[in-house]
Design an enzyme around this catalytic site. Structure first.
Site, PDB file in Angstrom:
ATOM      1  N   TYR A  22       0.798  -1.239   0.000  1.00 26.52           N
ATOM      2  CA  TYR A  22       0.000   0.000   0.000  1.00 26.52           C
ATOM      3  C   TYR A  22       0.831   1.289   0.000  1.00 26.52           C
ATOM      4  O   TYR A  22       0.262   2.384  -0.031  1.00 26.52           O
ATOM      5  CB  TYR A  22      -0.946   0.002   1.217  1.00 26.52           C
ATOM      6  N   ASN A  72     -12.853   3.880  -1.713  1.00 26.37           N
ATOM      7  CA  ASN A  72     -12.020   2.708  -1.448  1.00 26.37           C
ATOM      8  C   ASN A  72     -12.521   2.143  -0.130  1.00 26.37           C
ATOM      9  O   ASN A  72     -12.164   2.635   0.942  1.00 26.37           O
ATOM     10  CB  ASN A  72     -10.545   3.093  -1.344  1.00 26.37           C
ATOM     11  N   HIS A  78     -15.468  -6.350  -0.366  1.00 26.25           N
ATOM     12  CA  HIS A  78     -15.668  -7.739  -0.751  1.00 26.25           C
ATOM     13  C   HIS A  78     -16.926  -8.370  -0.163  1.00 26.25           C
ATOM     14  O   HIS A  78     -17.306  -9.465  -0.569  1.00 26.25           O
ATOM     15  CB  HIS A  78     -14.422  -8.553  -0.363  1.00 26.25           C
ATOM     16  N   ASP A  85     -25.822  -1.112  -0.957  1.00 19.17           N
ATOM     17  CA  ASP A  85     -27.173  -0.560  -1.011  1.00 19.17           C
ATOM     18  C   ASP A  85     -27.168   0.945  -0.747  1.00 19.17           C
ATOM     19  O   ASP A  85     -28.006   1.671  -1.296  1.00 19.17           O
ATOM     20  CB  ASP A  85     -28.072  -1.266   0.008  1.00 19.17           C
ATOM     21  N   HIS A  98      -8.989   1.187  -5.679  1.00 14.23           N
ATOM     22  CA  HIS A  98      -8.112   0.463  -4.766  1.00 14.23           C
ATOM     23  C   HIS A  98      -6.671   0.867  -5.020  1.00 14.23           C
ATOM     24  O   HIS A  98      -6.280   1.088  -6.179  1.00 14.23           O
ATOM     25  CB  HIS A  98      -8.242  -1.053  -4.963  1.00 14.23           C
ATOM     26  N   LEU A  99      -5.904   0.944  -3.952  1.00 14.54           N
ATOM     27  CA  LEU A  99      -4.477   1.235  -4.068  1.00 14.54           C
ATOM     28  C   LEU A  99      -3.780   0.101  -4.821  1.00 14.54           C
ATOM     29  O   LEU A  99      -2.988   0.339  -5.738  1.00 14.54           O
ATOM     30  CB  LEU A  99      -3.863   1.370  -2.675  1.00 14.54           C
ATOM     31  N   SER A 100      -4.056  -1.122  -4.419  1.00 13.30           N
ATOM     32  CA  SER A 100      -3.387  -2.291  -4.997  1.00 13.30           C
ATOM     33  C   SER A 100      -4.203  -2.864  -6.149  1.00 13.30           C
ATOM     34  O   SER A 100      -5.396  -2.554  -6.298  1.00 13.30           O
ATOM     35  CB  SER A 100      -3.199  -3.370  -3.917  1.00 13.30           C
ATOM     36  N   ARG A 109     -10.096 -11.242  -2.943  1.00 14.76           N
ATOM     37  CA  ARG A 109     -10.093  -9.815  -3.299  1.00 14.76           C
ATOM     38  C   ARG A 109     -10.634  -9.564  -4.703  1.00 14.76           C
ATOM     39  O   ARG A 109     -10.872  -8.427  -5.106  1.00 14.76           O
ATOM     40  CB  ARG A 109      -8.679  -9.242  -3.184  1.00 14.76           C
TER      41      ARG A 109
HETATM   42  C1  DQA Z   1      -7.688  -2.286  -0.781  1.00 16.82           C
HETATM   43  C2  DQA Z   1      -7.751  -3.756  -1.224  1.00 16.82           C
HETATM   44  C3  DQA Z   1      -8.608  -4.553  -0.264  1.00 16.82           C
HETATM   45  O1  DQA Z   1      -8.655  -5.914  -0.681  1.00 16.82           O
HETATM   46  C4  DQA Z   1      -8.021  -4.514   1.121  1.00 16.82           C
HETATM   47  O2  DQA Z   1      -8.845  -5.205   2.021  1.00 16.82           O
HETATM   48  C5  DQA Z   1      -7.741  -3.135   1.598  1.00 16.82           C
HETATM   49  C6  DQA Z   1      -7.215  -2.158   0.653  1.00 16.82           C
HETATM   50  C7  DQA Z   1      -6.734  -1.468  -1.672  1.00 16.82           C
HETATM   51  O3  DQA Z   1      -6.805  -0.238  -1.619  1.00 16.82           O
HETATM   52  O4  DQA Z   1      -5.884  -2.031  -2.364  1.00 16.82           O
HETATM   53  O5  DQA Z   1      -7.868  -2.830   2.776  1.00 16.82           O
HETATM   54  O6  DQA Z   1      -8.986  -1.724  -0.904  1.00 16.82           O
END
Ligand code: DQA
Length: 139
Positions: A22, A72, A78, A85, A98-100, A109
């Site tokens: 991250y 995010n 998930h 909703d 998402h960062l990743s 994920r």
């Molecule tokens: C995340 C990816 C998610 O799977 C993880 O639980 C996170 C960060 C991301 O920004 O990559 O907490 O949302």
């Protein structure tokens, strides 16, 4: 434009946890960069580890005049039907970020319950995922 950036569970630990995944910047540092990059826009930032607080913030976004939500939700992504909703309940378009690159990681994920109610998904670009998410509203 007026943007609401929402970060969910554990995103307050950005810059502290799993830096290889991250990054080493804190969420405050990332938010400051986002504001600087989007200086012509109004940017508000909200982070919570509590699912219901995120839903309440989303509920208020329409009356507060936001043009878009960049969310995010962290691990809530998930499995949180409540956040799903909440996004569906307002007339404010949302982009999931998402960062990743969640598709290059663990199997769990790869599933998002939010994507269906978002106009798009951006992942894998670190802090730039947020900026790309906001810029997508200007296309
Ligand atoms: C995340 C990816 C998610 O799977 C993880 O639980 C996170 C960060 C991301 O920004 O990559 O907490 O949302």
């Amino acid at each position: 434009m007026k943007f609401l950036f929402i970060n969910g569970v554990n995103l307050n630990m950005t810059g502290i946890r799993e830096k290889g995944v991250y990054g080493s910047q804190t969420l405050d540092e990332i938010n400051a960069e986002i504001s600087a990059r989007l200086k012509g826009d109004t940017c508000e930032f909200f982070q919570s580890n509590i699912e219901g607080e995120i839903c309440t913030r989303i509920h208020g976004s329409e009356s507060e005049g936001f043009d878009g939500i960049i969310i995010n939700a962290g691990a809530f992504t998930h499995y949180s039907y409540a956040i799903r909703d909440a996004i569906a309940s307002v007339n404010v378009p949302a982009v999931e970020v998402h960062l990743s690159n969640v598709h290059a990681r663990e199997e769990f994920r790869r599933k998002s319950v939010l994507s269906e109610v978002c106009r798009g998904v951006i992942c894998g670009f670190g802090k730039n995922s947020y900026i790309l998410g906001a810029e997508s509203f200007k296309l």
